[in-house]
Design an enzyme around this catalytic site. Structure first.
Site, PDB file in Angstrom:
ATOM      1  N   ARG A 179       0.651  -1.280  -0.039  1.00 60.35           N
ATOM      2  CA  ARG A 179      -0.006   0.154   0.020  1.00 60.35           C
ATOM      3  C   ARG A 179       0.875   1.323  -0.040  1.00 60.35           C
ATOM      4  NH1 ARG A 179      -4.925   1.263   4.339  1.00 60.35           N
ATOM      5  NH2 ARG A 179      -3.297   1.252   6.034  1.00 60.35           N
ATOM      6  N   ASP A 465      -3.544   3.714  14.911  1.00 60.78           N
ATOM      7  CA  ASP A 465      -2.694   4.076  13.569  1.00 60.78           C
ATOM      8  C   ASP A 465      -3.219   5.521  13.094  1.00 60.78           C
ATOM      9  OD1 ASP A 465      -4.833   3.608  12.210  1.00 60.78           O
ATOM     10  OD2 ASP A 465      -4.252   1.989  10.890  1.00 60.78           O
TER      11      ASP A 465
HETATM   12  C1  ACO Z   1      -6.920   1.614   9.838  1.00 57.50           C
HETATM   13  C2  ACO Z   1      -5.589   0.782   9.150  1.00 57.50           C
HETATM   14  O1  ACO Z   1      -5.376   1.138   8.249  1.00 57.50           O
HETATM   15  S1  ACO Z   1      -5.488  -0.866   9.747  1.00 57.50           S
HETATM   16  C3  ACO Z   1      -3.962  -1.115   8.892  1.00 57.50           C
HETATM   17  C4  ACO Z   1      -2.565  -0.626   9.230  1.00 57.50           C
HETATM   18  N1  ACO Z   1      -2.480  -0.792  10.565  1.00 57.50           N
HETATM   19  C5  ACO Z   1      -1.837  -1.892  10.892  1.00 57.50           C
HETATM   20  O2  ACO Z   1      -1.381  -2.558  10.090  1.00 57.50           O
HETATM   21  C6  ACO Z   1      -1.504  -2.096  12.272  1.00 57.50           C
HETATM   22  C7  ACO Z   1      -0.600  -3.459  12.407  1.00 57.50           C
HETATM   23  N2  ACO Z   1      -0.213  -4.054  13.666  1.00 57.50           N
HETATM   24  C8  ACO Z   1       0.758  -3.671  14.467  1.00 57.50           C
HETATM   25  O3  ACO Z   1       1.101  -2.464  14.222  1.00 57.50           O
HETATM   26  C9  ACO Z   1       0.881  -4.233  15.773  1.00 57.50           C
HETATM   27  O4  ACO Z   1       0.090  -5.250  15.909  1.00 57.50           O
HETATM   28  C10 ACO Z   1       0.435  -3.349  17.001  1.00 57.50           C
HETATM   29  C11 ACO Z   1       1.239  -1.998  17.110  1.00 57.50           C
HETATM   30  C12 ACO Z   1      -0.899  -2.911  16.970  1.00 57.50           C
HETATM   31  C13 ACO Z   1       0.683  -3.961  18.318  1.00 57.50           C
HETATM   32  O5  ACO Z   1       2.032  -4.467  18.523  1.00 57.50           O
HETATM   33  P1  ACO Z   1       2.849  -4.996  19.502  1.00 57.50           P
HETATM   34  O6  ACO Z   1       2.208  -4.607  20.766  1.00 57.50           O
HETATM   35  O7  ACO Z   1       4.267  -4.649  19.356  1.00 57.50           O
HETATM   36  O8  ACO Z   1       2.625  -6.451  19.456  1.00 57.50           O
HETATM   37  P2  ACO Z   1       3.016  -7.779  20.154  1.00 57.50           P
HETATM   38  O9  ACO Z   1       4.153  -7.358  21.088  1.00 57.50           O
HETATM   39  O10 ACO Z   1       1.866  -8.303  20.662  1.00 57.50           O
HETATM   40  O11 ACO Z   1       3.678  -8.485  19.151  1.00 57.50           O
HETATM   41  C14 ACO Z   1       4.122  -9.891  19.184  1.00 57.50           C
HETATM   42  C15 ACO Z   1       4.719 -10.471  17.938  1.00 57.50           C
HETATM   43  O12 ACO Z   1       3.703 -10.253  16.775  1.00 57.50           O
HETATM   44  C16 ACO Z   1       4.485  -9.361  15.862  1.00 57.50           C
HETATM   45  N3  ACO Z   1       3.414  -8.684  15.102  1.00 57.50           N
HETATM   46  C17 ACO Z   1       2.633  -7.889  15.972  1.00 57.50           C
HETATM   47  N4  ACO Z   1       1.991  -7.362  14.910  1.00 57.50           N
HETATM   48  C18 ACO Z   1       2.266  -7.746  13.936  1.00 57.50           C
HETATM   49  C19 ACO Z   1       1.646  -7.406  12.418  1.00 57.50           C
HETATM   50  N5  ACO Z   1       0.697  -6.683  12.137  1.00 57.50           N
HETATM   51  N6  ACO Z   1       2.589  -7.898  11.163  1.00 57.50           N
HETATM   52  C20 ACO Z   1       3.438  -8.928  11.837  1.00 57.50           C
HETATM   53  N7  ACO Z   1       4.036  -9.139  12.720  1.00 57.50           N
HETATM   54  C21 ACO Z   1       3.285  -8.576  13.920  1.00 57.50           C
HETATM   55  C22 ACO Z   1       5.571  -8.473  16.714  1.00 57.50           C
HETATM   56  O13 ACO Z   1       6.330  -8.172  15.795  1.00 57.50           O
HETATM   57  C23 ACO Z   1       5.931  -9.711  17.719  1.00 57.50           C
HETATM   58  O14 ACO Z   1       6.981 -10.504  17.005  1.00 57.50           O
HETATM   59  P3  ACO Z   1       7.840 -11.366  18.010  1.00 57.50           P
HETATM   60  O15 ACO Z   1       7.199 -12.039  18.934  1.00 57.50           O
HETATM   61  O16 ACO Z   1       8.664 -12.108  16.842  1.00 57.50           O
HETATM   62  O17 ACO Z   1       8.806 -10.258  18.505  1.00 57.50           O
HETATM   63  O1  LIG Z   2      -6.938   1.492   6.023  1.00 54.55           O
HETATM   64  C1  LIG Z   2      -7.957   1.077   6.719  1.00 54.55           C
HETATM   65  C2  LIG Z   2      -8.825   1.898   7.625  1.00 54.55           C
HETATM   66  O2  LIG Z   2      -9.669   1.437   8.153  1.00 54.55           O
HETATM   67  O3  LIG Z   2      -8.679   3.267   7.335  1.00 54.55           O
HETATM   68 MG    MG Z   3      -7.050   3.799   5.963  1.00 52.84          MG
END
Ligand code: ACO
Ligand SMILES: O=CC(=O)O
Ligand code: MG
Length: 564
Positions: A179, A465
């Site tokens: 994206r 986010d």
């Molecule tokens: C509105 C929108 O646009 S939604 C789409 C955009 N937003 C996103 O993509 C958010 C993605 N998610 C994240 O960034 C994270 O999950 C968070 C920030 C919400 C939480 O993060 P943390 O608190 O660090 O998660 P946590 O400590 O429980 O992570 C555990 C493990 O999962 C991994 N992990 C957590 N989320 C993700 C993810 N989305 N993708 C890959 N790995 C992940 C961490 O890297 C960690 O790995 P490790 O055990 O090997 O070190």
């Molecule tokens: O990108 C996704 C959203 O919910 O915003």
């Molecule tokens: Mg969005």
């Protein structure tokens, strides 16, 4: 504000080899130089030169439309494009490699997260330069390096603290979508003919240039690369993307329709343009997605001058509100009629490690949300965290079985009658002092993270986010602007500048207590507070939170340009 890094003994004298008219002012790094090659920059600059006037026009049209909404008009279906909405046509057929997208994980283009996401068991990983990425030069360029290594299949990450090596679980990895940023975001470190490049053309151009051949050979079964396209407001913006794709295919010698993209319907004006957007991209489309968080933000932004359409507290604006359900239903109907995927959105809950009861309650909310989506006819959905994949997979698989999607089986003809009134219906719920306080705490903490290079964070057990933080910001702005009375908690307090100043002070104290003195002192909480406060109290609503914040993270390096 642009920061200029001073010359120092440690400043590298290396610089990027750039084509005519291109100036790179980001820090030099040998790894970045493998991405910022002269040929790749030439491709980006050609895209920039060919499309910049179209992009400027499209952004001007957004402003013009907003002026009309501010004058009292409502968004709606365009009578001029009725023939597209009523016509019988379908998009190009779905590439077999991505027919099954029942669970997609999303995350920023961070190295370890890319590996974890690709290994997570999800069908697709959306690597994000948008809502979940802090747009520093380092993160953006490191992200490109990471993606190239991921497509090459060589990506590894060594976690020293855990003595753990991360690598891909070949061949069982998720399919990669990327994206790029939205049209509105500039890339201030790359100038083309003296002007900042358009951020998404940099993200798309660099990624496409370096990866298209390997991707198609090893991951797309002859198709790809695959993209998600964010924050569009009108089909004319989709037309620009379609032309960008055609231009890229020609440059790479690919057949038309190789590149495929899913468009996020995440602005209120775009919900009235879904057929038109698919039509513009019909040779390159692979569906639409309910970007629910930006959609809520956009509802407030579109109706910023309509005090009769105020939202209740953020926590109450869920997918079961009539206007949200109508948006999801119409999206499913539209996509399936046109032969493409209708993707669901992101539940904000994430696993709660230290409280089993709370964790089970969070998982149950996710289950419920996903069950609603699959029953409604969505072909797949988003997960924010690897810990949610199995829960979501189970819900979708229980319902869909081995069938890869519901495109042919859930036409949702009943949703053909969704009207403008359905899509705009005022949400129900109440506004509270706690809502104002939570918006403030979340907005400031998110911005503080963003300014220090982190674009998605866990706050109060939810994923936050840029999209979710935007809701907090614009809601505060609107409540202040109209002196809303917060009566949902029986307090009946009117939101005023004085009250808000007190709330900000008290919530900052609360944040300091929660994160601890040390972290508070060394973090960017005060700077974040200043930006958030200014935006919430500005006489005119800022278009985007991150546009203002971006100015605080741009660091120009003098070795990139003699003009600085
Ligand atoms: C509105 C929108 O646009 S939604 C789409 C955009 N937003 C996103 O993509 C958010 C993605 N998610 C994240 O960034 C994270 O999950 C968070 C920030 C919400 C939480 O993060 P943390 O608190 O660090 O998660 P946590 O400590 O429980 O992570 C555990 C493990 O999962 C991994 N992990 C957590 N989320 C993700 C993810 N989305 N993708 C890959 N790995 C992940 C961490 O890297 C960690 O790995 P490790 O055990 O090997 O070190
Ligand atoms: O990108 C996704 C959203 O919910 O915003
Ligand atoms: Mg969005």
């Amino acid at each position: 504000m642009t920061n200029v890094a001073p010359y120092s003994r440690t400043t590298s004298l290396n610089c990027y080899d750039v084509p005519n008219g291109v100036d790179v002012r980001g820090r030099y790094d040998d790894e970045f130089a493998k991405i910022l090659t002269k040929d790749a920059l030439q491709f980006v600059s050609e895209l920039q030169r060919e499309f910049r006037s179209h992009i400027k026009y499209a952004l001007e049209c957004r402003k013009e439309a907003q002026r009309k909404y501010n004058a009292g008009c409502l968004p709606g279906f365009d009578p001029a494009t009725r023939c597209i909405r009523e016509g019988e046509w379908v998009c190009a057929s779905v590439p077999p490699a991505v027919a099954d997208r029942r669970v997609e994980i999303t995350g920023p283009v961070e190295r370890k997260m890319i590996i974890n996401a690709l290994n997570s068991g999800a069908k697709v990983f959306m690597a994000d330069f948008e809502d979940s990425l802090s747009l520093t030069w380092e993160k953006l360029m490191r992200g490109q390096v990471n993606l190239k290594d991921a497509v090459d299949g060589t990506i590894t990450f060594y976690d020293q603290a855990r003595n753990r090596l991360y690598k891909l679980n070949h061949p069982h990895t998720a399919k990669l979508f990327v994206r790029p940023r939205g049209w509105h975001l500039p890339e201030a470190h790359i100038l083309v003919d003296g002007e900042p490049a358009t951020g998404c053309l940099v993200d798309f151009g660099l990624y496409f240039y370096h990866n298209h051949a390997t991707f198609r050979r090893t991951r797309g079964a002859g198709y790809g690369p695959f993209f998600y396209l964010p924050k569009m407001e009108h089909a004319r913006e989709a037309r620009i993307w379609n032309s960008v794709f055609e231009r890229a295919e020609t440059m790479a010698g690919l057949g038309s329709g190789s590149i495929r993209a899913t468009v996020l319907i995440e602005t209120l004006p775009a919900v009235f343009q879904m057929d038109e957007i698919l039509y513009e991209l019909r040779d390159h489309s692979i569906g639409l997605n309910c970007g629910r968080w930006d959609y809520i933000f956009s509802y407030v932004k579109t109706f910023q001058a309509h005090p009769d359409r105020l939202l209740p507290d953020r926590v109450q604006v869920g997918m079961t509100q009539h206007f949200m359900r109508s948006y999801s239903d119409l999206l499913i109907h539209t996509c399936h009629r046109r032969g493409v995927h209708a993707m669901g959105g992101m539940a904000a809950q994430i696993p709660i490690r230290d409280d089993q009861v709370a964790n089970e309650a969070a998982l149950e909310l996710v289950r419920k949300d996903k069950l609603r989506e699959v029953r409604a006819g969505h072909d797949g959905t988003w997960a924010a965290h690897p810990g949610l994949i199995s829960v979501i997979m189970e819900v979708f698989t229980n319902y869909m079985g081995a069938t890869p999607n519901q495109i042919e089986t859930m036409k949702r003809e009943d949703a053909a009658i969704v009207t403008e009134e359905d899509l705009l219906q005022r949400p129900s719920g109440v506004r509270t002092m706690e809502g104002l306080r939570l918006n403030t705490r979340v907005g400031i903490q998110y911005l503080a993270a963003w300014l220090t290079g982190t674009g998605s964070v866990p706050l109060y057990n939810l994923m936050e986010d840029a999209a979710t933080a935007e809701i907090s910001r614009v809601q505060n702005w609107q409540w202040l602007k109209y002196g809303v009375v917060l009566d949902g908690d029986g307090l009946g307090v009117k939101v005023s500048l004085d009250l808000f100043a007190r709330v900000v002070e008290e919530e900052m104290a609360k944040i300091e207590k929660e994160v601890g003195e040390e972290k508070f002192k060394h973090g960017k909480y005060k700077e974040a507070c200043k930006i958030f406060n200014r935006q919430c109290t500005a006489p005119t609503l800022d278009e985007f939170l991150t546009l203002d914040a971006y100015n605080h993270i741009v660091i120009h390096h003098p070795n990139g340009s003699p003009r600085l």
